[in-house]
Design an enzyme around this catalytic site. Structure first.
Site, short mmCIF file in Angstrom:
data_model
loop_
_atom_site.label_atom_id
_atom_site.label_comp_id
_atom_site.label_asym_id
_atom_site.label_seq_id
_atom_site.Cartn_x
_atom_site.Cartn_y
_atom_site.Cartn_z
N GLU A 124 0.83 -1.21 0.00
CA GLU A 124 0.00 0.00 0.00
C GLU A 124 0.87 1.26 0.00
O GLU A 124 0.57 2.22 -0.69
CB GLU A 124 -0.91 0.01 1.23
CG GLU A 124 -2.08 -0.95 1.14
CD GLU A 124 -3.07 -0.56 0.05
OE1 GLU A 124 -3.39 0.64 -0.04
OE2 GLU A 124 -3.48 -1.44 -0.71
N CYS B 152 -12.46 2.39 -14.55
CA CYS B 152 -12.84 3.80 -14.36
C CYS B 152 -11.56 4.63 -14.31
O CYS B 152 -11.23 5.22 -13.30
CB CYS B 152 -13.66 3.95 -13.09
SG CYS B 152 -14.43 5.58 -12.97
N CYS C 283 -17.05 2.35 -19.40
CA CYS C 283 -18.28 2.08 -18.63
C CYS C 283 -18.92 0.74 -19.00
O CYS C 283 -19.53 0.09 -18.16
CB CYS C 283 -19.27 3.22 -18.82
SG CYS C 283 -18.61 4.80 -18.27
N CYS D 122 -17.96 -1.92 -16.67
CA CYS D 122 -17.95 -1.56 -15.25
C CYS D 122 -19.18 -2.07 -14.52
O CYS D 122 -20.31 -1.91 -15.00
CB CYS D 122 -17.87 -0.04 -15.14
SG CYS D 122 -17.88 0.53 -13.43
N CYS E 178 -24.64 4.94 -12.17
CA CYS E 178 -23.54 5.91 -12.08
C CYS E 178 -23.94 7.26 -12.69
O CYS E 178 -24.36 7.33 -13.85
CB CYS E 178 -22.33 5.34 -12.81
SG CYS E 178 -20.96 6.49 -12.93
S1 SF4 Z 1 -19.89 3.48 -14.99
FE1 SF4 Z 1 -19.21 5.14 -13.67
S2 SF4 Z 1 -17.80 4.15 -12.26
FE2 SF4 Z 1 -18.05 2.78 -13.99
S3 SF4 Z 1 -16.41 3.29 -15.42
FE3 SF4 Z 1 -18.19 4.49 -16.00
S4 SF4 Z 1 -17.87 6.42 -14.93
FE4 SF4 Z 1 -16.57 4.94 -13.93
#
Ligand code: SF4
Length: 352
Positions: free
Chosen positions: A40, A195, A202, A205, A211
């Site tokens: 970390e 992201c 997206c 994701c 989002c």
């Molecule tokens: S959906 Fe939202 S959190 Fe996911 S990659 Fe796109 S902007 Fe980022």
């Protein structure tokens, strides 16, 4: 009791982690609080691909907290040389010593107590507890912040304190009671691989459909850009003095920029390079000046002007601390800051 929406997000993120999360990084094997802590701290300002080699070398030399606590700081800095932000290495060493002396070489088991240790903030404390020790604790590192800012539509730099509070509350709310370590790892991975700072992907994701940034396509707005401060440009002159196959180095004071590292001796602004060498009891023959090298620190830039010279007289060659003659073919054994090493390697490419 988490809301249905929260549960749906948790399921989606954990399923994404099972499918696409990173599980083979060196610090994800044989996980302990110590191993997670080192990773970390290394990852705080440095890319994963750069950290891997450093991490493995560090772990080979300091496999346990006790090994780190008992090592000389010089040795720790030598294993950190090139990673930058050397206060991280000094804090690691100080923290290991403290834990060995006061807590039997173990981390305490609360975020608050861990976050009081040198160089450890709340998010790193959470990662140590959750990823390294199996206790529920949320995290909020840079990557996770970006993801949550986009998910919840938070502009981080408009009112930073309020934004931080909201983000921590959100991280707490979303971190599941079970599989919290996988969740935390997933959030870091989503920030690093999906992201991303530039264009988020997206479609891949697990937050897609939940989002704000995706819905509004306002990826630049969330989290937004940190207001830039003017960065001053400073100048430094250093001596690159060679005696046969050895180079003169000087150890920096323990705190401040490059604290505890070995570097080229600085020239007093009131002195010429020859006069500075004479102050050290050295008679030198100066060669042409080396083109300056610009290095960017977090708060300023530094132009380093190095003056290359060869020792002319054989007297006064034994140098007391904080100076020493280092064989040019053993520079890697010394904790040298990356820009200083670069300057030396430019002058002596055959030693690189
Ligand atoms: S959906 Fe939202 S959190 Fe996911 S990659 Fe796109 S902007 Fe980022």
């Amino acid at each position: 009791m988490p809301s249905q929406n929260t549960q749906a997000i948790q399921r989606a993120v954990l399923a994404w982690f099972d499918r696409a999360g990173r599980k083979h990084l060196p610090w994800q094997q044989h996980k302990t609080a110590y191993r997670v802590w080192i990773s970390e701290i290394m990852l705080q300002q440095t890319q994963v691909t750069t950290v891997i080699d450093y991490y493995q070398r560090f772990m080979q030399r300091f496999p346990t907290l006790d090994a780190l606590a008992e090592a000389p700081l010089d040795d720790v800095l030598a294993h950190w040389a090139g990673l930058g932000y050397y206060s991280r290495a000094r804090n690691l060493h100080a923290c290991a010593k403290l834990l060995q002396a006061e807590n039997g070489g173990e981390f305490p088991l609360s975020v608050e107590a861990i976050a009081e240790l040198p160089g450890i903030g709340r998010s790193t404390a959470g990662a140590i507890l959750s990823l390294g020790a199996g206790y529920w604790a949320p995290i909020l590192d840079g990557n996770v912040k970006r993801v949550l800012c986009r998910v919840a539509g938070i502009e981080l730099f408009k009112q930073p304190r309020e934004a931080e509070k909201r983000l921590w509350a959100l991280s707490e709310q979303l971190t599941p009671a079970k599989r919290h370590a996988d969740w935390n790892q997933a959030m870091m991975d989503i920030g690093a691989t999906v992201c991303r700072r530039g264009t988020p992907v997206c479609k891949q994701c697990p937050f897609s459909g939940h989002c704000v940034a995706e819905r509004t396509q306002a990826f630049e707005r969330y989290p937004g850009k940190k207001p830039k401060k003017a960065v001053p440009l400073k100048q430094s002159r250093v001596l690159m003095l060679v005696d046969g196959k050895r180079l003169l180095l000087k150890q920096r004071p323990p705190t401040g920029i490059w604290g505890g590292l070995w570097t080229l001796p600085e020239i007093d602004p009131a002195l010429s390079p020859i006069e500075q060498a004479a102050e050290l009891g050295l008679s030198v023959q100066l060669h042409e000046a080396i083109p300056p090298l610009r290095h960017t620190f977090s708060h300023f830039q530094l132009d380093i002007h190095a003056f290359y010279g060869v020792i002319a007289a054989r007297a006064s060659r034994i140098m007391d601390a904080p100076y020493r003659w280092q064989p040019l073919n053993a520079l890697h054994e010394t904790g040298l800051p990356a820009p200083i090493l670069k300057l030396i390697q430019q002058q002596f490419p055959e030693k690189s």
